[in-house]
Scaffold this motif. Structure first.
Motif, mmCIF file in Angstrom:
data_model
loop_
_atom_site.group_PDB
_atom_site.id
_atom_site.type_symbol
_atom_site.label_atom_id
_atom_site.label_comp_id
_atom_site.label_asym_id
_atom_site.label_seq_id
_atom_site.Cartn_x
_atom_site.Cartn_y
_atom_site.Cartn_z
ATOM 1 N N GLY A 294 11.626 -45.961 36.340
ATOM 2 C CA GLY A 294 11.892 -45.695 35.139
ATOM 3 C C GLY A 294 12.713 -47.111 34.680
ATOM 4 O O GLY A 294 12.644 -47.022 33.403
ATOM 5 N N ILE A 295 11.757 -48.460 34.873
ATOM 6 C CA ILE A 295 11.338 -49.473 33.689
ATOM 7 C C ILE A 295 10.480 -48.769 32.316
ATOM 8 O O ILE A 295 10.861 -48.964 31.432
ATOM 9 N N LEU A 296 9.678 -48.531 32.990
ATOM 10 C CA LEU A 296 8.737 -47.623 31.852
ATOM 11 C C LEU A 296 10.022 -46.576 30.557
ATOM 12 O O LEU A 296 9.711 -46.514 29.973
ATOM 13 N N LEU A 297 10.425 -45.783 31.662
ATOM 14 C CA LEU A 297 11.386 -44.927 30.395
ATOM 15 C C LEU A 297 12.013 -45.278 29.939
ATOM 16 O O LEU A 297 12.790 -45.749 28.637
ATOM 17 N N ILE A 298 12.710 -47.016 30.204
ATOM 18 C CA ILE A 298 13.869 -48.548 29.285
ATOM 19 C C ILE A 298 12.826 -48.579 27.920
ATOM 20 O O ILE A 298 12.953 -48.300 26.765
ATOM 21 N N ARG B 79 5.085 -50.786 27.434
ATOM 22 C CA ARG B 79 5.502 -50.599 28.597
ATOM 23 C C ARG B 79 4.483 -51.300 30.242
ATOM 24 O O ARG B 79 3.839 -51.490 29.292
ATOM 25 N N GLN B 80 5.820 -51.766 30.838
ATOM 26 C CA GLN B 80 5.151 -53.175 31.992
ATOM 27 C C GLN B 80 5.737 -52.871 32.956
ATOM 28 O O GLN B 80 7.149 -53.376 32.812
ATOM 29 N N ALA B 81 5.388 -51.717 34.625
ATOM 30 C CA ALA B 81 6.640 -52.487 35.296
ATOM 31 C C ALA B 81 7.203 -53.342 35.791
ATOM 32 O O ALA B 81 5.931 -54.451 35.923
ATOM 33 N N ALA B 82 7.984 -53.188 36.081
ATOM 34 C CA ALA B 82 8.561 -55.204 37.131
ATOM 35 C C ALA B 82 9.046 -54.568 38.115
ATOM 36 O O ALA B 82 9.972 -54.319 38.264
ATOM 37 N N VAL B 83 7.391 -54.972 38.738
ATOM 38 C CA VAL B 83 7.565 -54.603 40.365
ATOM 39 C C VAL B 83 8.504 -55.893 41.397
ATOM 40 O O VAL B 83 8.845 -55.549 42.308
ATOM 41 N N ARG B 84 8.358 -56.446 40.399
ATOM 42 C CA ARG B 84 9.910 -58.157 40.828
ATOM 43 C C ARG B 84 11.065 -57.715 41.971
ATOM 44 O O ARG B 84 11.427 -58.109 42.213
ATOM 45 N N ARG C 192 20.043 -53.633 28.025
ATOM 46 C CA ARG C 192 20.494 -54.395 27.231
ATOM 47 C C ARG C 192 19.091 -55.699 27.328
ATOM 48 O O ARG C 192 18.958 -56.580 25.723
ATOM 49 N N GLN C 193 18.797 -55.999 28.145
ATOM 50 C CA GLN C 193 17.695 -56.804 28.178
ATOM 51 C C GLN C 193 16.430 -56.438 27.720
ATOM 52 O O GLN C 193 15.526 -57.485 27.281
ATOM 53 N N TYR C 194 16.292 -55.551 27.036
ATOM 54 C CA TYR C 194 15.185 -55.256 26.551
ATOM 55 C C TYR C 194 15.407 -54.587 24.763
ATOM 56 O O TYR C 194 14.418 -54.443 24.193
ATOM 57 N N GLY C 195 15.926 -55.017 24.755
ATOM 58 C CA GLY C 195 17.255 -55.050 23.216
ATOM 59 C C GLY C 195 17.478 -53.688 22.810
ATOM 60 O O GLY C 195 17.117 -52.938 21.216
ATOM 61 N N GLY C 196 17.546 -52.647 23.771
ATOM 62 C CA GLY C 196 17.454 -50.674 22.653
ATOM 63 C C GLY C 196 19.040 -50.971 22.744
ATOM 64 O O GLY C 196 19.334 -52.084 22.276
ATOM 65 N N ASP C 197 19.562 -49.222 22.680
ATOM 66 C CA ASP C 197 21.125 -49.258 22.127
ATOM 67 C C ASP C 197 21.797 -49.546 23.556
ATOM 68 O O ASP C 197 22.208 -48.085 23.762
#
Length: 313
Positions: A149-153, A161-166, A280-285
């Motif tokens: 999911g994080i990769l899609l966002i 793309r970088q997974a947020a395993v934390r 919002r965290q990744y600066g998208g729409d």
């Protein structure tokens, strides 16, 4: 039987509206600020929801049949996510929507709000045992959200793309893990701890619906109505995907069982609130993501009780 099912569905609509209206009024009348709404959300995510999960799992008696149902629920949860992503991918191709913001829409279609909204409503509508199975579905959702999911966002926001395993170390997943240990071992919590968890669990569903109303009150309802992408996403999330799940279940397993009802209702939940938060965290729409989440949440007040009616008939 059909009359009772219809009345239960109508009653569910009434309950949802009655509990959501105060939140809507409070934000519209400026009795709640945006920061206070965020605080309520934090209490829900980090305390009430994990408490509800542990409470439900601690009360369910372990059995071979329930473990089989848990495995079945996990498998179907994965299938529903793949189905949602496939439906969204077809839509993006047909409408020639690029990866930005396509990844955001793909996320919103694939991952429903099975935790914050779905689990309290399952507890309210179907009871404790089905809440246990809903927590298994949420476990699958969370693992995939913080990996795929994080990769899609990130793709939808035009970021590397970088997974947020934390993110997997969330209070919700900790609650699922604790509850699962209690379920498997049969350990009993001290009476006063169990009573405290039960009281917190009882507060979860009303608080969730109050928060839904408050979030809708914060939004621009006119902008929601004008957003074509949000309407298509809402149709996929609330109608197309659960309908496909129902057809697949009928083909593969025949009549809907209590497990099937639970999975169908969870598949009919609105888009996950984390979609807007991550965007919002990744600066998208994030405006688009928020409208998708809010519109699907608003419409779910009507569609979820209708799917409940379908599962009972």
């Amino acid at each position: 039987m059909q009359t009772q099912a219809f009345l239960k569905a109508v009653s569910s609509v009434g309950v949802f509206l009655l509990l959501a209206i105060p939140g809507f009024v409070f934000t519209r009348k400026k009795l709640l600020t945006g920061r206070q709404v965020e605080g309520i959300s934090s209490v829900l995510v980090n305390f009430l929801w994990p408490a509800m999960v542990v409470d439900a799992m601690a009360k369910v008696q372990a059995s071979r049949e329930l473990l089989r149902q848990a495995g079945q629920s996990a498998l179907w949860a994965l299938m529903v996510i793949v189905l949602g992503a496939l439906c969204a991918w077809i839509w993006l191709k047909v409408d020639k929507i690029g990866s930005v913001p396509g990844g955001i829409l793909l996320f919103a279609a694939a991952f429903a709000n099975t935790g914050l909204i779905g689990m309290p409503l399952i507890r309210l509508l179907l009871g404790e045992e089905m809440l246990f199975l809903a927590s298994i579905v949420e476990l699958v959702n969370d693992v995939l959200i913080f990996s795929v999911g994080i990769l899609l966002i990130q793709t939808g926001c035009g970021k590397p793309r970088q997974a947020a395993v934390r993110g997997l170390l969330s209070p919700g997943l900790v609650g699922v893990a604790m509850g699962f240990v209690l379920f498997l071992t049969g350990w009993k919590l001290p009476a006063f701890v169990g009573e405290a968890l039960s009281m917190a669990a009882e507060a979860t569903a009303p608080m969730v619906l109050f928060l839904v109303g408050a979030q809708l009150g914060e939004g621009d309802l006119k902008a929601l109505i004008r957003d074509a992408k949000a309407w298509v996403l809402t149709g996929l999330r609330l109608v197309v995907i659960p309908a496909a799940v129902l057809v697949l279940w009928r083909i593969c397993l025949g009549e809907l069982t209590p497990v099937g009802r639970t999975l169908l209702l969870l598949s009919a939940m609105p888009g996950g609130a984390c979609c807007a938060m991550f965007t919002r965290q990744y600066g998208g729409d994030w405006g688009l993501a928020t409208r998708c989440v809010m519109l699907s949440t608003l419409c779910a007040v009507v569609t979820v009780p209708l799917w409940l009616l379908v599962t009972i008939l």
